[in-house]
Design a protein around this motif. Structure first.
Motif, PDB file in Angstrom:
ATOM      1  N   LEU A 254     -15.349  93.807  15.487  1.00 49.06           N
ATOM      2  CA  LEU A 254     -16.405  94.274  14.589  1.00 49.06           C
ATOM      3  C   LEU A 254     -17.603  94.814  15.367  1.00 49.06           C
ATOM      4  O   LEU A 254     -18.353  95.641  14.856  1.00 49.06           O
ATOM      5  CB  LEU A 254     -16.846  93.138  13.657  1.00 49.06           C
ATOM      6  N   TRP A 255     -17.796  94.347  16.608  1.00 43.95           N
ATOM      7  CA  TRP A 255     -18.875  94.899  17.424  1.00 43.95           C
ATOM      8  C   TRP A 255     -18.667  96.388  17.666  1.00 43.95           C
ATOM      9  O   TRP A 255     -19.615  97.160  17.758  1.00 43.95           O
ATOM     10  CB  TRP A 255     -18.940  94.190  18.781  1.00 43.95           C
ATOM     11  N   LEU A 256     -17.410  96.780  17.788  1.00 39.99           N
ATOM     12  CA  LEU A 256     -17.069  98.171  18.106  1.00 39.99           C
ATOM     13  C   LEU A 256     -17.073  99.071  16.879  1.00 39.99           C
ATOM     14  O   LEU A 256     -17.473 100.241  16.962  1.00 39.99           O
ATOM     15  CB  LEU A 256     -15.681  98.199  18.765  1.00 39.99           C
ATOM     16  N   LEU A 257     -16.644  98.552  15.747  1.00 40.47           N
ATOM     17  CA  LEU A 257     -16.292  99.376  14.586  1.00 40.47           C
ATOM     18  C   LEU A 257     -17.345 100.393  14.147  1.00 40.47           C
ATOM     19  O   LEU A 257     -16.997 101.546  13.859  1.00 40.47           O
ATOM     20  CB  LEU A 257     -15.919  98.455  13.414  1.00 40.47           C
ATOM     21  N   PRO A 258     -18.638 100.065  14.055  1.00 41.42           N
ATOM     22  CA  PRO A 258     -19.579 101.048  13.497  1.00 41.42           C
ATOM     23  C   PRO A 258     -19.718 102.328  14.314  1.00 41.42           C
ATOM     24  O   PRO A 258     -19.994 103.395  13.750  1.00 41.42           O
ATOM     25  CB  PRO A 258     -20.912 100.284  13.468  1.00 41.42           C
ATOM     26  N   TYR A 259     -19.513 102.250  15.616  1.00 37.38           N
ATOM     27  CA  TYR A 259     -19.828 103.399  16.473  1.00 37.38           C
ATOM     28  C   TYR A 259     -18.825 104.542  16.339  1.00 37.38           C
ATOM     29  O   TYR A 259     -19.235 105.699  16.171  1.00 37.38           O
ATOM     30  CB  TYR A 259     -19.987 102.931  17.923  1.00 37.38           C
ATOM     31  N   PRO A 260     -17.506 104.273  16.399  1.00 41.20           N
ATOM     32  CA  PRO A 260     -16.592 105.392  16.130  1.00 41.20           C
ATOM     33  C   PRO A 260     -16.733 105.938  14.721  1.00 41.20           C
ATOM     34  O   PRO A 260     -16.548 107.139  14.494  1.00 41.20           O
ATOM     35  CB  PRO A 260     -15.197 104.797  16.383  1.00 41.20           C
ATOM     36  N   LEU A 261     -17.094 105.079  13.765  1.00 45.29           N
ATOM     37  CA  LEU A 261     -17.275 105.569  12.397  1.00 45.29           C
ATOM     38  C   LEU A 261     -18.497 106.476  12.294  1.00 45.29           C
ATOM     39  O   LEU A 261     -18.477 107.483  11.575  1.00 45.29           O
ATOM     40  CB  LEU A 261     -17.402 104.391  11.428  1.00 45.29           C
ATOM     41  N   LEU A 262     -19.550 106.134  13.010  1.00 45.89           N
ATOM     42  CA  LEU A 262     -20.730 107.000  13.032  1.00 45.89           C
ATOM     43  C   LEU A 262     -20.412 108.331  13.717  1.00 45.89           C
ATOM     44  O   LEU A 262     -20.854 109.400  13.274  1.00 45.89           O
ATOM     45  CB  LEU A 262     -21.874 106.286  13.749  1.00 45.89           C
ATOM     46  N   PHE A 263     -19.621 108.260  14.770  1.00 40.73           N
ATOM     47  CA  PHE A 263     -19.178 109.484  15.444  1.00 40.73           C
ATOM     48  C   PHE A 263     -18.339 110.341  14.499  1.00 40.73           C
ATOM     49  O   PHE A 263     -18.537 111.560  14.395  1.00 40.73           O
ATOM     50  CB  PHE A 263     -18.377 109.107  16.689  1.00 40.73           C
ATOM     51  N   ILE A 264     -17.409 109.707  13.795  1.00 40.49           N
ATOM     52  CA  ILE A 264     -16.577 110.434  12.830  1.00 40.49           C
ATOM     53  C   ILE A 264     -17.446 111.088  11.764  1.00 40.49           C
ATOM     54  O   ILE A 264     -17.245 112.256  11.406  1.00 40.49           O
ATOM     55  CB  ILE A 264     -15.551 109.476  12.186  1.00 40.49           C
ATOM     56  N   ALA A 265     -18.427 110.349  11.261  1.00 39.22           N
ATOM     57  CA  ALA A 265     -19.297 110.889  10.211  1.00 39.22           C
ATOM     58  C   ALA A 265     -20.017 112.144  10.680  1.00 39.22           C
ATOM     59  O   ALA A 265     -20.096 113.144   9.951  1.00 39.22           O
ATOM     60  CB  ALA A 265     -20.313 109.828   9.787  1.00 39.22           C
ATOM     61  N   GLY A 266     -20.530 112.113  11.906  1.00 39.38           N
ATOM     62  CA  GLY A 266     -21.257 113.267  12.418  1.00 39.38           C
ATOM     63  C   GLY A 266     -20.370 114.479  12.606  1.00 39.38           C
ATOM     64  O   GLY A 266     -20.738 115.607  12.235  1.00 39.38           O
TER      65      GLY A 266
END
Length: 302
Positions: A254-266
């Motif tokens: 869960l520490w990792l999860l938000p960052y690739p998702l933010l990258f995907i969103a951008g």
């Protein structure tokens, strides 16, 4: 009021409603696994962790919406809400929330340092509180958060880098104090049980196929499109690379999860504004649909 103006005013409402609906989806999935039979501290800890996971999702949605708009934010939040349950089950959501908030608060501090001094104190104090919160949840997460914050601020705080030693001395001192006091927290409330990766549970990554599809497509566009390689996209990608190893060895996905998702969103937002818009609509819709289907599928360890 013209119809076009009404549409402009309704768009934020629709975006907020979609965000709340996706968070409700995540809450439903997490509540289904709460230890109601155990009651007491176990149930309280489970519900508190659920709230922290929802706050992390809300923070992800808020950052995405501010940076890339509602479409990218919706994709990121849907993939977050449909992530495998095992991602949430063994990770510390408090540390994940604090880590994510620390990085983007540090970016906010760096931007504030370029403006009037009256805007500095609130953000600096907020960063100190987040450092204390994260350190209380996990000293490792706090150390990683401070390291990522330092890298971001060294890049962004142009002309104000001489202030960074004093700021980080303050934040590290507050974090160290929180580490010393973390033993006073109720047992089991801040400290999640580490994940034991049994052979039956390891295939959970395959149940993130929708997210992996979106990540692969986003990485390809980021690599070939100079327009997508700006700080807002590159920073979460770099953080993902750093946290991939940390999350694996600490068994804290869960520490990792938000960052690739933010990258995907951008990158998805960039794709939707390009001449290949219809292709990116298809890719993002397919990835989200696939991840939703997998979220409804039971598998060992889920």
């Amino acid at each position: 009021m013209h119809a076009r103006d009404r549409g402009v005013h309704r768009a934020p409402v629709r975006s907020q409603a979609a965000g709340l609906l996706l968070l409700l989806l995540l809450a439903t999935r997490l509540l289904a696994r709460a230890p109601y039979a155990q009651g007491g501290t176990a149930l309280l800890a489970s519900l508190a962790a659920m709230v922290a996971s929802l706050l992390l999702g809300g923070s992800l949605w808020w950052v995405c919406k501010r940076q890339v708009g509602g479409a990218g934010a919706a994709v990121a939040l849907l993939l977050y809400a449909a992530a495998p349950r095992l991602v949430f089950a063994g990770s510390s959501p408090y540390a994940a929330l604090g880590l994510f908030a620390m990085l983007y608060t540090a970016i906010g501090v760096a931007h504030a340092l370029q403006g009037p001094r009256r805007k500095w104190p609130k953000r600096i104090v907020l960063m100190a509180l987040l450092a204390a919160f994260t350190a209380a949840a996990s000293p490792l997460a706090c150390a990683v958060g401070l390291a990522l914050a330092l890298c971001s601020m060294l890049y962004l705080a142009e002309g104000r880098r001489s202030l960074l030693p004093a700021l980080f001395a303050l934040w590290i001192g507050v974090a160290a104090l929180a580490c010393a006091l973390r033993t006073l927290a109720p047992a089991g409330l801040l400290h999640a049980q580490p994940i034991v990766w049994t052979p039956a549970q390891r295939p959970w990554l395959l149940h993130s196929a929708g997210t992996l599809l979106a990540l692969a497509a986003s990485t390809a566009l980021w690599a070939v499109s100079r327009r997508s390689r700006y700080f807002g996209n590159t920073a979460p990608l770099a953080a993902s690379v750093v946290l991939l190893g940390v999350a694996y060895f600490a068994a804290q996905p869960l520490w990792l999860l938000p960052y690739p998702l933010l990258f995907i969103a951008g990158v998805v937002a960039d794709g939707l504004e390009s001449r290949h818009r219809h292709l990116w609509v298809l890719i993002s819709a397919s990835a989200c649909l696939l991840q939703l289907v997998l979220a409804c599928t039971r598998y060992p360890g889920s």
